[in-house]
Design a protein around this motif. Structure first.
Motif, mmCIF file in Angstrom:
data_model
loop_
_atom_site.group_PDB
_atom_site.id
_atom_site.type_symbol
_atom_site.label_atom_id
_atom_site.label_comp_id
_atom_site.label_asym_id
_atom_site.label_seq_id
_atom_site.Cartn_x
_atom_site.Cartn_y
_atom_site.Cartn_z
ATOM 1 N N GLY A 1 34.109 -2.022 -8.322
ATOM 2 C CA GLY A 1 32.914 -2.735 -6.771
ATOM 3 C C GLY A 1 33.389 -3.801 -6.314
ATOM 4 O O GLY A 1 32.940 -3.753 -5.228
ATOM 5 N N ILE A 2 34.646 -4.061 -7.168
ATOM 6 C CA ILE A 2 34.807 -5.548 -6.422
ATOM 7 C C ILE A 2 36.045 -5.275 -4.932
ATOM 8 O O ILE A 2 36.825 -4.724 -5.203
ATOM 9 C CB ILE A 2 35.755 -6.928 -7.040
ATOM 10 N N THR A 3 35.682 -4.778 -3.466
ATOM 11 C CA THR A 3 36.585 -4.465 -3.073
ATOM 12 C C THR A 3 37.303 -5.523 -2.189
ATOM 13 O O THR A 3 37.941 -5.950 -0.925
ATOM 14 C CB THR A 3 36.002 -3.642 -2.284
ATOM 15 N N ASN A 4 36.887 -6.492 -1.982
ATOM 16 C CA ASN A 4 37.249 -7.973 -1.395
ATOM 17 C C ASN A 4 39.107 -8.720 -1.863
ATOM 18 O O ASN A 4 38.566 -9.129 -2.310
ATOM 19 C CB ASN A 4 36.423 -8.978 -1.014
ATOM 20 N N VAL A 5 39.595 -7.959 -1.982
ATOM 21 C CA VAL A 5 41.014 -8.144 -2.828
ATOM 22 C C VAL A 5 42.511 -7.933 -2.053
ATOM 23 O O VAL A 5 42.356 -7.047 -0.946
ATOM 24 C CB VAL A 5 41.058 -6.966 -3.832
ATOM 25 N N ALA A 6 42.938 -8.790 -2.536
ATOM 26 C CA ALA A 6 44.344 -8.616 -1.929
ATOM 27 C C ALA A 6 45.270 -8.703 -2.935
ATOM 28 O O ALA A 6 45.008 -9.017 -3.919
ATOM 29 C CB ALA A 6 44.506 -9.893 -0.652
ATOM 30 N N VAL A 7 46.770 -8.017 -2.513
ATOM 31 C CA VAL A 7 47.141 -8.082 -3.081
ATOM 32 C C VAL A 7 48.806 -8.399 -2.869
ATOM 33 O O VAL A 7 48.838 -7.729 -1.725
ATOM 34 C CB VAL A 7 47.932 -6.230 -4.332
ATOM 35 N N LEU A 8 49.296 -9.669 -2.979
ATOM 36 C CA LEU A 8 50.397 -9.688 -2.829
ATOM 37 C C LEU A 8 51.032 -9.756 -3.342
ATOM 38 O O LEU A 8 51.607 -10.179 -4.846
ATOM 39 C CB LEU A 8 50.364 -11.748 -2.254
ATOM 40 N N GLU A 9 52.450 -9.270 -2.196
ATOM 41 C CA GLU A 9 53.596 -8.559 -2.714
ATOM 42 C C GLU A 9 54.896 -9.426 -1.699
ATOM 43 O O GLU A 9 54.926 -9.506 -0.667
ATOM 44 C CB GLU A 9 53.402 -7.328 -2.882
ATOM 45 N N LYS A 10 55.803 -10.597 -3.356
ATOM 46 C CA LYS A 10 56.730 -10.824 -1.960
ATOM 47 C C LYS A 10 57.859 -10.255 -1.357
ATOM 48 O O LYS A 10 58.355 -10.366 -0.407
ATOM 49 C CB LYS A 10 57.891 -11.891 -2.832
ATOM 50 N N SER A 11 57.973 -8.865 -2.197
ATOM 51 C CA SER A 11 59.045 -7.867 -1.349
ATOM 52 C C SER A 11 58.630 -6.451 -0.705
ATOM 53 O O SER A 11 57.594 -6.922 0.139
ATOM 54 C CB SER A 11 60.465 -7.535 -2.326
ATOM 55 N N TRP A 12 58.804 -5.760 -1.237
ATOM 56 C CA TRP A 12 58.451 -3.914 -0.752
ATOM 57 C C TRP A 12 57.254 -3.733 -1.956
ATOM 58 O O TRP A 12 58.334 -3.798 -3.402
ATOM 59 C CB TRP A 12 59.140 -3.464 0.296
ATOM 60 N N LEU A 13 56.593 -2.758 -1.891
ATOM 61 C CA LEU A 13 56.210 -1.527 -3.079
ATOM 62 C C LEU A 13 57.190 -1.473 -3.896
ATOM 63 O O LEU A 13 57.627 -0.553 -3.552
ATOM 64 C CB LEU A 13 54.878 -1.549 -2.768
ATOM 65 N N GLY A 14 57.243 -1.930 -4.997
ATOM 66 C CA GLY A 14 57.663 -1.032 -6.160
ATOM 67 C C GLY A 14 59.372 -1.066 -6.365
ATOM 68 O O GLY A 14 60.472 -0.427 -6.564
ATOM 69 N N SER A 15 59.691 -2.583 -5.396
ATOM 70 C CA SER A 15 60.680 -3.398 -5.586
ATOM 71 C C SER A 15 60.840 -4.166 -6.888
ATOM 72 O O SER A 15 62.272 -4.231 -6.878
ATOM 73 C CB SER A 15 60.438 -4.649 -4.370
ATOM 74 N N GLY A 16 59.926 -4.442 -7.911
ATOM 75 C CA GLY A 16 60.163 -5.284 -8.842
ATOM 76 C C GLY A 16 60.358 -3.418 -10.320
ATOM 77 O O GLY A 16 61.156 -2.489 -9.671
ATOM 78 N N ASN A 17 59.675 -3.784 -11.539
ATOM 79 C CA ASN A 17 60.163 -3.141 -12.375
ATOM 80 C C ASN A 17 59.191 -2.484 -12.334
ATOM 81 O O ASN A 17 60.193 -0.779 -12.611
ATOM 82 C CB ASN A 17 59.797 -3.789 -14.306
ATOM 83 N N VAL A 18 58.685 -1.311 -11.595
ATOM 84 C CA VAL A 18 57.855 -0.283 -11.503
ATOM 85 C C VAL A 18 59.507 0.312 -10.910
ATOM 86 O O VAL A 18 58.689 1.675 -11.299
ATOM 87 C CB VAL A 18 56.201 -0.946 -10.883
ATOM 88 N N GLY A 19 60.208 0.034 -10.341
ATOM 89 C CA GLY A 19 61.086 1.024 -9.212
ATOM 90 C C GLY A 19 61.776 1.252 -9.731
ATOM 91 O O GLY A 19 63.068 1.442 -9.069
ATOM 92 N N ARG A 20 62.319 0.685 -10.668
ATOM 93 C CA ARG A 20 63.583 0.250 -11.850
ATOM 94 C C ARG A 20 63.348 0.919 -13.100
ATOM 95 O O ARG A 20 64.602 1.112 -13.628
ATOM 96 C CB ARG A 20 63.411 -1.324 -11.724
ATOM 97 N N ASN A 21 62.348 1.253 -14.064
ATOM 98 C CA ASN A 21 62.114 1.898 -15.289
ATOM 99 C C ASN A 21 62.813 3.343 -15.567
ATOM 100 O O ASN A 21 62.687 3.764 -14.668
ATOM 101 C CB ASN A 21 61.247 1.313 -15.953
ATOM 102 N N THR A 22 62.597 3.098 -16.659
ATOM 103 C CA THR A 22 63.230 4.576 -17.300
ATOM 104 C C THR A 22 62.440 5.008 -17.526
ATOM 105 O O THR A 22 62.063 6.620 -17.965
ATOM 106 C CB THR A 22 64.616 4.877 -18.703
#
Ligand code: FAD
Ligand code: ZN
Lengths: 416, 90
Positions: free
Chosen positions: A55-76
């Motif tokens: 129930g903690i919703t006052n949260v920010a995710v800071l991403e230096k590039s676009w979402l999925g630009s890191g390993n999450v979009g590069r793996n097998t």
């Protein structure tokens, strides 16, 4: 909006021009209860479970590039829970259970496909080791089957069974393992977090961490200062750089791992198969391309681009396992930066700095961990103490002699 | 990546085996904290980096290569012995 057959039909009738964006593009606020650094799979999953479970919703995710630009979009895209050591398998099995319910849970098609993961063995000792691993898995309630040569041949008749150096003696099969569409995981978690009030902020790079009297007070970013009392680092390959902003030196090296995809073929490989005499693993995407990879290049790197010797090595291993691969053309290759830890296992823990939490050290197996990692990290941040599933993933375990070294390699990050 | 070995000249990267950070020094005392830091902790910088490389497919000498980890640009290589001498002279 909830995605369903009705929303699909409605939007089909209007030519797919009226879909609402899956998440907002908010401006950073001045302060948040929790800030997560890194909008990869782990950071986004953490925000999702913070909102949904705690129930903690006052949260920010800071991403230096676009979402999925890191390993999450590069793996097998391989998921499995075939670990052996205490501390590891209950965590990975929880991840598998979350995968099994994920699409219903976050209302997004992540193409979770439990098509089976088969690891081949080529010697008698290797088969003994697989039997031991399989038994360890079954003690933890995980499915594992030991196959003999004929059992493997029935599944994949085109493997090189008569290879003089690496004859196939059998394999260990986890039928519940498989593949998941990687970037849909990032999108699904982002959408689910956003809908619960989390600000997912792209193109926002954290450049400094501010602490006062041993406590986190905020972060400096290229889009201004953001105050927070709880800061979670989930920067994967950049973990050392980000942790250094708070004066922490980690048991981690960054290494490049390459992956490849072939031209599209007719259905050929319906599961995931890994070679046991070298590092090679392959599956086939729904578009028909063979997706495969192997070892890290072996030197420290932040370049997201590898060198040709590893390309040759991976393809040699592939052809030794499936001779027919020699005729397949490779379409693309790419690289991602792995946070290789000193014992091959991750860290999900508090740190010596109050309000600073660390999620790192995923090596090349962190995609399968995404749901459980986010789930446990959210718990650790919300309760200020680890859950029992991540209790072994301590930051200080190497100091106290409690390393979790599945391979028994020792403190050599380029071998795990 | 091409590395210029002081003994063998310019050679391709597959002849070398890397062994990580060359800036850390082995503790001389029995202090466990120092040993922990030496064995397990790494600066892991993005940018200029000095690392051990074994010319395993050549003269088999241990070298210290200076390389940029963000671009893979190689600035040079000296023998590990020369590197150690230079370091102890400092
Ligand atoms: C080629 C390849 C194949 C792989 N295959 C598999 C596999 O088959 N199965 C498996 O389980 N795992 C696999 N992995 C590993 C897996 O992809 C990673 O362990 C996992 O994705 C890491 O977690 P993440 O998704 O959060 O990382 P990432 O997606 O890399 O997220 C970290 C994010 O932090 C951001 N960031 C960094 N520094 C900052 C900063 N200062 N400010 C703001 N943002 C910052 C980055 O831009 C990045 O988006 C593979 C990895 C690669 C590269
Ligand atoms: Zn040489």
């Amino acid at each position: 909006m909830k995605y369903s057959i009705f929303s699909l039909l409605k939007n089909t009738l209007s030519g797919h021009r009226n879909w609402a964006p899956a998440w907002r593009d908010p401006q950073p606020k001045k302060d948040y209860d929790v800030v997560i650094v890194g909008g990869g799979g782990h950071g986004l999953a953490t925000a999702y479970y913070l909102a949904k479970v705690h129930g903690i919703t006052n949260v920010a995710v800071l991403e230096k590039s676009w979402l999925g630009s890191g390993n999450v979009g590069r793996n097998t895209t391989i998921i499995r829970s075939n670990y052996m050591l205490p501390g590891n398998n209950p965590f990975y099995e929880w991840s598998m259970k979350l995968w099994e319910g994920l699409e219903q849970d976050f209302n997004f098609n992540a193409m979770v496909s439990q098509r089976g993961v088969l690891n081949l063995c080529h010697t008698d000792p290797q088969r003994d080791a697989f039997a031991r691993r399989g038994n360890a898995m079954r003690i933890d309630g995980v499915d594992a089957e030991l196959l003999d040569t004929e059992g493997v041949r029935e599944m994949y008749p085109f493997l090189d069974f008569s290879n003089a150096r690496f004859p196939i003696k059998g394999g260990i099969l986890q039928r519940r393992g498989g593949t998941v569409r990687h970037d849909a995981v990032a999108w699904g978690y982002a959408r689910g977090a956003d809908a619960r009030g989390v600000d997912v902020i792209q193109n926002c790079e954290v450049t400094a961490i501010k602490t006062e009297k041993g406590k986190v007070v905020g972060v400096q970013t290229n889009r201004g200062y953001i105050a927070t009392k709880k800061l979670g680092l989930a920067a994967a390959g950049n973990s050392s750089e980000v942790a250094a902003m708070a004066g922490l030196k980690l048991p981690i090296e960054s290494h490049v791992l390459q992956a490849f995809v072939s031209e599209g073929l007719k259905p050929y490989i319906d599961g995931v198969v890994t070679f046991g005499a070298g590092h090679f693993y392959v599956s086939q995407s729904d578009k028909g391309g063979l997706v495969f990879g192997g070892d890290i290049d072996g030197y420290n790197s932040y370049a997201r681009r590898g060198n040709l010797p590893m390309v040759e090595h991976v393809i040699e291993a592939g052809v030794a396992m499936i001779p027919g691969l020699a005729r397949v053309r490779v379409l693309r290759s790419w690289g991602g930066i792995m946070d290789m830890s000193m014992d091959g296992s991750p860290i999900i823990d508090k740190t010596p700095i109050n309000g600073l939490y660390l999620n790192a050290g995923w090596c090349y197996g962190g995609f399968k961990a995404t749901p459980a990692s986010g789930w446990c990290f959210a718990h650790t941040i919300a309760r200020n103490e680890p859950h029992k599933l991540n209790a072994a993933y301590r930051l200080d375990r190497l100091r106290t002699g409690h390393m979790i070294d599945e391979k028994g390699q020792g403190a050599t990050p380029n071998l795990h | 990546m091409l590395i210029t070995c002081p003994h063998c000249g310019t050679r391709p990267v597959e002849e070398f085996t890397f062994n990580g950070d060359a800036s850390i020094t082995r503790p001389t005392s029995g202090d466990m904290d120092q040993w922990h830091d030496y064995v397990y902790l790494r600066h892991n910088p993005k940018g200029r980096f000095e690392e051990y490389a074994h010319h395993s497919g050549g003269c088999r000498a241990w070298l210290v290569v200076t390389r940029d980890t963000a671009t893979h640009e190689i600035f040079g290589a000296v023998t590990a012995r020369d590197h150690a001498k230079k370091r102890s002279a400092k």
